[in-house]
Design a protein around this motif. Structure first.
Motif, PDB file in Angstrom:
ATOM      1  N   ILE A 170       0.876  -1.114  -0.034  1.00 20.39           N
ATOM      2  CA  ILE A 170       0.045   0.060   0.071  1.00 20.39           C
ATOM      3  C   ILE A 170       0.917   1.319   0.001  1.00 20.39           C
ATOM      4  CG2 ILE A 170      -2.036  -1.038   1.123  1.00 20.39           C
ATOM      5  CD1 ILE A 170      -0.906   0.207   3.792  1.00 20.39           C
ATOM      6  N   GLU A 174      -2.295   5.539   2.403  1.00 18.45           N
ATOM      7  CA  GLU A 174      -3.445   4.392   2.839  1.00 18.45           C
ATOM      8  C   GLU A 174      -2.969   3.935   4.225  1.00 18.45           C
ATOM      9  OE1 GLU A 174      -6.308   1.628   2.858  1.00 18.45           O
ATOM     10  OE2 GLU A 174      -6.197   3.337   1.809  1.00 18.45           O
ATOM     11  N   ARG A 177      -4.213   5.861   6.865  1.00 17.03           N
ATOM     12  CA  ARG A 177      -5.790   5.863   6.736  1.00 17.03           C
ATOM     13  C   ARG A 177      -5.943   4.615   7.471  1.00 17.03           C
ATOM     14  NH1 ARG A 177      -9.943   3.402   5.245  1.00 17.03           N
ATOM     15  NH2 ARG A 177      -8.726   1.606   4.438  1.00 17.03           N
ATOM     16  N   GLN A 178      -5.309   3.538   7.240  1.00 18.50           N
ATOM     17  CA  GLN A 178      -5.628   2.292   7.911  1.00 18.50           C
ATOM     18  C   GLN A 178      -5.201   2.236   9.543  1.00 18.50           C
ATOM     19  OE1 GLN A 178      -4.056  -1.161   6.112  1.00 18.50           O
ATOM     20  NE2 GLN A 178      -4.962  -0.678   4.153  1.00 18.50           N
TER      21      GLN A 178
END
Length: 219
Positions: A170, A174, A177-178
């Protein structure tokens, strides 16, 4: 734990414990079961077996040896599966045999205070906190321990998402965000756990006067 407890109450009538670790708080307030300490030979044997045979095979063995514990254990957690099997093989008794889950008598009075905010406010604070952590060096910290990423102790929110980014699975945005999403999920898990305890008195952390008054009238 007993030595620390005795020392604290020799110097003060009140001891304050603060934190969010669910299992640790439960151990302090309710006591813990007397689970035998696993010897090094057994631990080494089960670690080798996990590497050679895999988690599904060990989980099936636990189902045969201790079906009661198998029904409630996290079957995707190798540490819990392996530890239960270590106890089975080392003692000749099931892990369930040692888990009485009985509340131990505590020689002190316990007041439990929970701090909570509106859900959307918690989400916003978590999202901002993750960005702040990235700004002050979380990525660098994760890179320093990246060579040890296989250790279970590093399979935690913050590290595992960045490891996935380092592996090229990723992008960086991302991964952030995770981290935010998984942090919010963990927050919900914590609240669900604590909400089951009807001894906890809940307050907004801004209401310090109410909290102090509750303590003064309860001790």
């Amino acid at each position: 734990m007993c030595l620390l407890q005795n020392h604290l109450f020799q110097t003060s009538d009140i001891a304050l414990m603060s934190g969010g670790s669910m299992m640790y708080i439960d151990a302090v307030c309710n006591g813990i079961d007397d689970i035998p300490t696993v010897d090094e030979e057994t631990r080494r044997l089960m670690t080798d077996r996990l590497a050679q045979e895999g988690l599904p095979a060990l989980a099936e063995e636990l189902r045969m040896l201790d079906p009661e514990h198998y029904e409630i254990v996290d079957k995707n957690n190798p540490r819990r599966i392996v530890h239960a099997l270590e106890i089975c093989h080392m003692t000749g008794k099931t892990y369930s045999f040692f888990r009485t889950n009985s509340q131990k008598e505590r020689p002190f009075k316990i007041l439990k205070i929970g701090l909570n905010r509106p859900r959307e406010e918690l989400y916003e604070r978590i999202n901002k906190r993750v960005l702040q952590m990235m700004q002050i060096g979380l990525e660098e910290e994760a890179r320093n321990v990246y060579p040890l990423k296989g250790l279970n102790a590093l399979n935690t929110v913050g590290y595992k998402e960045l490891f996935n980014y380092f592996d090229g699975n990723i992008d960086k945005d991302e991964s952030v965000r995770q981290i935010q999403s998984n942090s919010r999920r963990y927050m919900r898990k914590q609240l669900t756990w604590f909400k089951k305890d009807d001894r906890i008195q809940w307050f907004n952390p801004e209401n310090s006067k109410e909290i102090i008054n509750y303590i003064d009238t309860s001790i």
